[in-house]
Scaffold this motif. Structure first.
Motif, PDB file in Angstrom:
ATOM      1  N   ALA A   1     -89.101   8.588  76.055  1.00 11.11           N
ATOM      2  CA  ALA A   1     -88.170   8.126  77.103  1.00 11.11           C
ATOM      3  C   ALA A   1     -87.813   9.310  77.987  1.00 11.11           C
ATOM      4  N   PRO A   2     -87.288   9.068  79.135  1.00 14.55           N
ATOM      5  CA  PRO A   2     -86.870  10.181  79.992  1.00 14.55           C
ATOM      6  C   PRO A   2     -85.718  10.953  79.341  1.00 14.55           C
ATOM      7  N   THR A   3     -85.776  12.305  79.376  1.00 12.99           N
ATOM      8  CA  THR A   3     -84.725  13.146  78.771  1.00 12.99           C
ATOM      9  C   THR A   3     -83.552  13.281  79.751  1.00 12.99           C
ATOM     10  N   ALA A   4     -82.343  12.910  79.252  1.00 18.18           N
ATOM     11  CA  ALA A   4     -81.132  13.000  80.094  1.00 18.18           C
ATOM     12  C   ALA A   4     -80.760  14.449  80.349  1.00 18.18           C
ATOM     13  N   ALA A   5     -80.068  14.676  81.427  1.00 15.61           N
ATOM     14  CA  ALA A   5     -79.603  16.031  81.772  1.00 15.61           C
ATOM     15  C   ALA A   5     -78.564  16.497  80.766  1.00 15.61           C
ATOM     16  N   PRO A   6     -78.461  17.831  80.449  1.00 19.59           N
ATOM     17  CA  PRO A   6     -77.453  18.354  79.498  1.00 19.59           C
ATOM     18  C   PRO A   6     -76.031  17.932  79.920  1.00 19.59           C
ATOM     19  N   GLY A   7     -75.262  17.570  78.928  1.00 18.32           N
ATOM     20  CA  GLY A   7     -73.872  17.185  79.197  1.00 18.32           C
ATOM     21  C   GLY A   7     -73.699  15.740  79.587  1.00 18.32           C
ATOM     22  N   THR A   8     -74.864  14.964  79.675  1.00  8.88           N
ATOM     23  CA  THR A   8     -74.722  13.550  80.038  1.00  8.88           C
ATOM     24  C   THR A   8     -73.948  12.831  78.935  1.00  8.88           C
ATOM     25  N   ASN A   9     -73.024  11.956  79.380  1.00  8.06           N
ATOM     26  CA  ASN A   9     -72.185  11.244  78.399  1.00  8.06           C
ATOM     27  C   ASN A   9     -72.104   9.776  78.816  1.00  8.06           C
ATOM     28  N   THR A  10     -73.320   9.077  78.710  1.00  6.50           N
ATOM     29  CA  THR A  10     -73.412   7.665  79.090  1.00  6.50           C
ATOM     30  C   THR A  10     -74.165   6.932  77.998  1.00  6.50           C
ATOM     31  N   THR A  11     -74.632   5.681  78.281  1.00  5.17           N
ATOM     32  CA  THR A  11     -75.412   4.877  77.319  1.00  5.17           C
ATOM     33  C   THR A  11     -76.919   5.140  77.439  1.00  5.17           C
ATOM     34  N   GLN A  12     -77.272   6.153  78.206  1.00 10.09           N
ATOM     35  CA  GLN A  12     -78.702   6.499  78.338  1.00 10.09           C
ATOM     36  C   GLN A  12     -79.236   7.014  77.008  1.00 10.09           C
ATOM     37  N   LEU A  13     -80.562   6.671  76.694  1.00 10.55           N
ATOM     38  CA  LEU A  13     -81.183   7.103  75.443  1.00 10.55           C
ATOM     39  C   LEU A  13     -81.193   8.620  75.356  1.00 10.55           C
ATOM     40  N   ALA A  14     -80.869   9.134  74.160  1.00  9.16           N
ATOM     41  CA  ALA A  14     -80.915  10.582  73.917  1.00  9.16           C
ATOM     42  C   ALA A  14     -82.260  10.894  73.267  1.00  9.16           C
ATOM     43  N   THR A  15     -83.094  11.647  73.945  1.00  8.51           N
ATOM     44  CA  THR A  15     -84.381  12.037  73.389  1.00  8.51           C
ATOM     45  C   THR A  15     -84.199  13.224  72.471  1.00  8.51           C
ATOM     46  N   ALA A  16     -85.295  13.533  71.731  1.00 12.24           N
ATOM     47  CA  ALA A  16     -85.253  14.691  70.828  1.00 12.24           C
ATOM     48  C   ALA A  16     -84.951  15.954  71.618  1.00 12.24           C
ATOM     49  N   ALA A  17     -85.496  16.022  72.796  1.00 12.12           N
ATOM     50  CA  ALA A  17     -85.272  17.208  73.620  1.00 12.12           C
ATOM     51  C   ALA A  17     -83.789  17.334  74.007  1.00 12.12           C
ATOM     52  N   PHE A  18     -83.101  16.180  74.325  1.00 13.09           N
ATOM     53  CA  PHE A  18     -81.685  16.202  74.710  1.00 13.09           C
ATOM     54  C   PHE A  18     -80.826  16.646  73.533  1.00 13.09           C
ATOM     55  N   VAL A  19     -81.176  16.123  72.318  1.00 19.46           N
ATOM     56  CA  VAL A  19     -80.407  16.458  71.129  1.00 19.46           C
ATOM     57  C   VAL A  19     -80.546  17.919  70.780  1.00 19.46           C
ATOM     58  N   GLN A  20     -81.795  18.444  70.788  1.00 21.20           N
ATOM     59  CA  GLN A  20     -82.007  19.847  70.465  1.00 21.20           C
ATOM     60  C   GLN A  20     -81.253  20.756  71.430  1.00 21.20           C
ATOM     61  N   ALA A  21     -81.232  20.362  72.698  1.00 22.44           N
ATOM     62  CA  ALA A  21     -80.522  21.174  73.688  1.00 22.44           C
ATOM     63  C   ALA A  21     -79.005  21.171  73.416  1.00 22.44           C
ATOM     64  N   ALA A  22     -78.459  19.976  73.005  1.00 23.99           N
ATOM     65  CA  ALA A  22     -77.020  19.897  72.707  1.00 23.99           C
ATOM     66  C   ALA A  22     -76.654  20.721  71.490  1.00 23.99           C
ATOM     67  N   ILE A  23     -77.570  20.686  70.409  1.00 21.05           N
ATOM     68  CA  ILE A  23     -77.302  21.469  69.198  1.00 21.05           C
ATOM     69  C   ILE A  23     -77.351  22.956  69.516  1.00 21.05           C
ATOM     70  N   ALA A  24     -78.332  23.332  70.311  1.00 22.96           N
ATOM     71  CA  ALA A  24     -78.452  24.745  70.671  1.00 22.96           C
ATOM     72  C   ALA A  24     -77.203  25.221  71.423  1.00 22.96           C
ATOM     73  N   ALA A  25     -76.666  24.350  72.288  1.00 22.01           N
ATOM     74  CA  ALA A  25     -75.450  24.729  73.030  1.00 22.01           C
ATOM     75  C   ALA A  25     -74.253  24.844  72.096  1.00 22.01           C
ATOM     76  N   LEU A  26     -74.189  23.968  71.027  1.00 24.07           N
ATOM     77  CA  LEU A  26     -73.089  23.999  70.070  1.00 24.07           C
ATOM     78  C   LEU A  26     -73.145  25.247  69.210  1.00 24.07           C
ATOM     79  N   VAL A  27     -74.327  25.558  68.680  1.00 24.37           N
ATOM     80  CA  VAL A  27     -74.501  26.743  67.830  1.00 24.37           C
ATOM     81  C   VAL A  27     -74.298  28.003  68.645  1.00 24.37           C
ATOM     82  N   ASN A  28     -74.837  28.014  69.850  1.00 18.22           N
ATOM     83  CA  ASN A  28     -74.650  29.110  70.797  1.00 18.22           C
ATOM     84  C   ASN A  28     -74.968  30.455  70.151  1.00 18.22           C
ATOM     85  N   SER A  29     -76.116  30.522  69.616  1.00 19.77           N
ATOM     86  CA  SER A  29     -76.605  31.773  69.005  1.00 19.77           C
ATOM     87  C   SER A  29     -75.768  32.205  67.822  1.00 19.77           C
TER      88      SER A  29
END
Length: 532
Positions: free
Chosen positions: A58-86
C-alpha cells in the motif's frame, strides 16, 4: 469471428455495436460466464475485515500522519525509529523502558512523592528531629551538631553577659561616640552628650521660634535683661494692652469687650437701693404653710424702713388715676388707704374679725372677743309670736297665687312660721301650700332651707300689694318656693302646719297660698326671739 469478452474478468459479452450481431440465448450467455465470474471473485478480498495473503502493499503515509490511512511496514519502522531516537540498545524497546521504570504504572506520582520528602541543596528546611550528621564539624564551613553547640554554650559564663533587651551594664561600658548632631538610635556616649552643649549666649528680644538646633542650654545659663518686657510678678504695662480673649475664670484679666457686655447686663438689673421695674415679676414661695411659718419664709418680704415703729406696706398705683397703700399698719392690722384715699387707713376684715355663724345662716363680727351678728339684731326661731294674722284667706285655681301675709323681720336669722291650712280636695291629690316669694330685687330668703316647687318666672308683688291680692300667672311660670312643712294634704279639714325659714336681711317677706282645689289659711304666726 471471435466472441468479445470483458477487460477485467474476461467474461463473454454481446457486441451490440457490430452490424452482424444476431440475437443470442441469454441463459446460455449467463451460464457460460458464471464459472468464469466465480473463479475471479475467489481471488478477491472483501472490503469488510479483508484477509490478505502473500505480500500486500500500500502507499506509505507521511511521518506523523494520524488518520485512518493504512500504516505500511515502512511507516511503522519510521515511527519506531523516531520514538527510540538513537536510544542505547538496552532502552530501545518498551519492555526495556518498563523494566527501567520498575514496572511502575504511576512512576511520575511515585517520583513526585519521593522528591517531596527531600530537602533542596540550597537553603534546605528539615522537619522531624532534624538531620543527623556523621560527626562534629572540623572545618569552619561544616554543619555543626547539637553536641558541639551544647559544649560551646556550656563553656560560656552567662552571668558575665547582658541581655539585648534592656541590658544593665556594670563597670565602665564604652561605645563608639557618634558624630556631633547625630540624630539616630546610636548609643550616646558621655563625650557625645557633653559635645551637644550649646556655646551660644541666650538670645533676647527675638521673634518666638520653635527652633531647629540639636544643642541644649546649660543649667547655669543666664538670659540678658529685657526692659521691653514686664515681669510676671506685679507687671506695669504701658500703651494699649491686648488680651487673647474674654476671661473664662474668676482671676483672668478682663477685656473691654467683656466689661461692656457685663455693663449692658447690669443696666437691665434692678438696683437694691431703689429702682423702677417693668414687665412681670414672678416669685416662687418657699415650701410650707403660712400658719406654720415662724419667721420670714416667703419669696418676697416687705418691711418697714424704720423698724417696729413703721408700717410695712406696698404701693398700688394707676398713674394719672389713683394710688393707695396696702399692708400691715403699726397696730399690726391689715389696712388699705392713704394717698388718693386721703389721710385714712381702712382695716380689712378676715375670719378673725368676720365669720359665718356656726349655724351657717348669717355673718358675725368680732368686737374684743365678743361676736355680734352683721346687720344689727340677730333672731332665732322660737315659740314667741312677733307677727301674726288670724284672718282667713282663700284661693283656688291652678294659676292663682293669693298673697296670704307679709311682714318685715326684726333681725336676721331663723324664724318659724305656723298656720292653720285647709284644702277642699277629698282625694288628697291637690293639697294646699304656703309659698314664699323668690326673685325680688334683693332676695330675703335663704334658699338652702326651703324646697324648690319647680316653677320659674317671678311673682310680681311688693309692699303696696294688699293681703288677699291674687296673682294670676301661667302654669309653671312663677318663681316661688314651698316653705318646708307647710303643706296640707288631708282633705276637707283644717290642720296646723309649721316651717323654718332663714332670713339674712330686714327685707319684706311675702307668703302665698296656693291650691289646685280650694285652699284656705288662717291664724298665721311668725315666731322668733330677739338674740341681740
Amino acid at each position: 469471428m471471435a466472441t468479445p469478452t470483458t477487460p477485467n474478468l474476461g467474461l463473454n459479452k454481446v457486441d451490440r455495436s457490430s452490424p452482424t450481431t444476431t440475437y443470442v440465448n441469454l441463459k446460455t450467455l449467463i451460464d457460460d460466464n458464471m464459472d468464469t465470474l466465480d473463479a475471479a471473485v475467489a481471488t478477491k478480498a472483501p472490503k469488510i475485515s479483508p484477509t490478505f495473503t502473500g505480500t500486500p502493499t500500500a502507499p506509505t503515509a507521511a511521518p506523523g500522519t494520524n488518520t485512518t490511512q493504512l500504516a505500511t511496514a515502512a511507516f511503522v519502522q519510521a515511527a519506531i525509529a523516531a520514538l527510540v531516537n538513537s536510544s542505547p540498545a538496552a532502552l530501545d524497546t518498551l519492555r526495556e523502558l518498563a523494566i527501567a521504570l520498575g514496572d511502575d504504572p504511576n512512576f511520575a506520582t511515585t517520583m513526585t512523592n519521593a522528591l517531596a520528602l527531600k530537602a533542596p541543596i540550597n537553603n534546605p528546611i528539615f522537619t522531624g528531629s532534624g538531620a543527623t550528621l556523621p560527626a562534629d564539624p572540623t572545618a569552619a564551613m561544616h554543619a555543626t551538631t547539637k553536641q558541639y553547640v551544647d559544649g560551646k554554650v556550656a563553656s560560656i559564663d552567662m552571668s558575665t553577659l547582658a541581655p539585648k533587651a534592656s541590658p544593665a551594664f556594670t563597670g565602665n561600658p564604652t561605645a563608639p561616640t557618634p558624630s556631633v548632631d547625630d540624630n539616630d538610635t546610636s548609643i550616646a556616649t558621655t563625650a557625645f552628650v557633653i559635645g551637644q552643649a550649646s556655646t551660644s549666649t541666650p538670645a533676647m528680644d527675638s521673634v518666638a521660634s520653635v527652633g531647629t538646633s540639636k544643642r541644649y542650654a546649660r543649667a547655669d545659663h543666664v538670659h540678658p535683661t529685657d526692659t521691653s518686657l514686664a515681669p510676671v510678678a506685679s507687671p506695669t504695662f504701658t500703651g494699649t494692652v491686648t488680651l487673647p480673649g474674654d476671661p473664662t475664670s474668676a482671676l483672668h484679666a478682663a477685656t473691654k469687650q467683656y466689661v461692656d457686655t457685663v455693663g449692658t447686663t447690669v443696666s437691665s438689673k434692678v438696683s437694691k437701693n431703689g429702682d423702677t421695674m417693668t414687665g412681670n415679676l414672678i416669685t416662687s414661695n418657699s415650701s410650707g404653710t403660712i400658719a406654720a411659718s415662724t419667721t420670714v419664709a416667703g419669696s418676697l418680704e416687705v418691711r418697714g424702713n424704720g423698724g417696729s415703729g413703721d408700717a410695712a406696706f406696698m404701693s398700688f398705683h394707676r398713674p394719672g388715676a389713683f394710688g393707695a397703700q396696702f399692708g400691715l399698719d403699726t397696730d399690726n392690722k391689715w389696712k388699705v388707704g392713704g394717698w388718693s384715699t386721703g389721710a385714712a387707713a381702712y382695716e380689712l376684715w378676715h375670719d378673725n374679725r368676720l365669720r359665718v355663724n356656726s349655724s351657717g345662716k348669717y355673718l358675725e363680727w368680732n368686737d374684743g372677743g365678743t361676736w355680734y351678728p352683721v346687720g344689727g339684731t340677730a333672731i332665732g326661731a322660737s315659740n314667741t309670736v312677733q307677727h301674726s294674722q288670724a284672718t282667713e284667706i282663700t284661693t283656688s285655681g291652678n294659676t292663682n297665687y293669693t298673697l296670704a301675709y307679709k311682714f318685715v323681720p326684726k333681725g336676721t336669722g331663723d324664724l318659724k312660721i305656723t298656720a292653720d291650712l285647709y284644702t277642699s280636695d277629698t282625694t288628697a291629690s291637690y293639697p294646699a301650700y304656703i309659698y314664699v316669694q323668690v326673685g325680688q330685687a334683693t332676695d330675703t330668703i335663704d334658699l338652702s332651707n326651703i324646697e324648690v316647687g319647680g316653677m320659674n318666672g317671678k311673682v310680681l308683688v311688693d309692699w303696696t300689694s294688699p293681703i288677699g291680692a291674687v296673682i294670676t300667672v301661667p302654669v309653671g311660670s312663677i318663681s316661688a318656693l314651698n316653705v318646708p312643712g307647710m303643706i296640707k294634704s288631708t282633705p276637707a279639714a283644717y290642720g296646723t302646719v309649721s316651717g323654718i325659714l332663714h332670713v339674712h336681711s330686714k327685707e319684706p317677706v311675702y307668703l302665698f297660698l296656693w291650691s289646685q282645689a280650694t285652699g284656705k289659711v288662717k291664724n298665721i304666726n311668725i315666731q322668733y326671739d330677739i338674740l341681740g
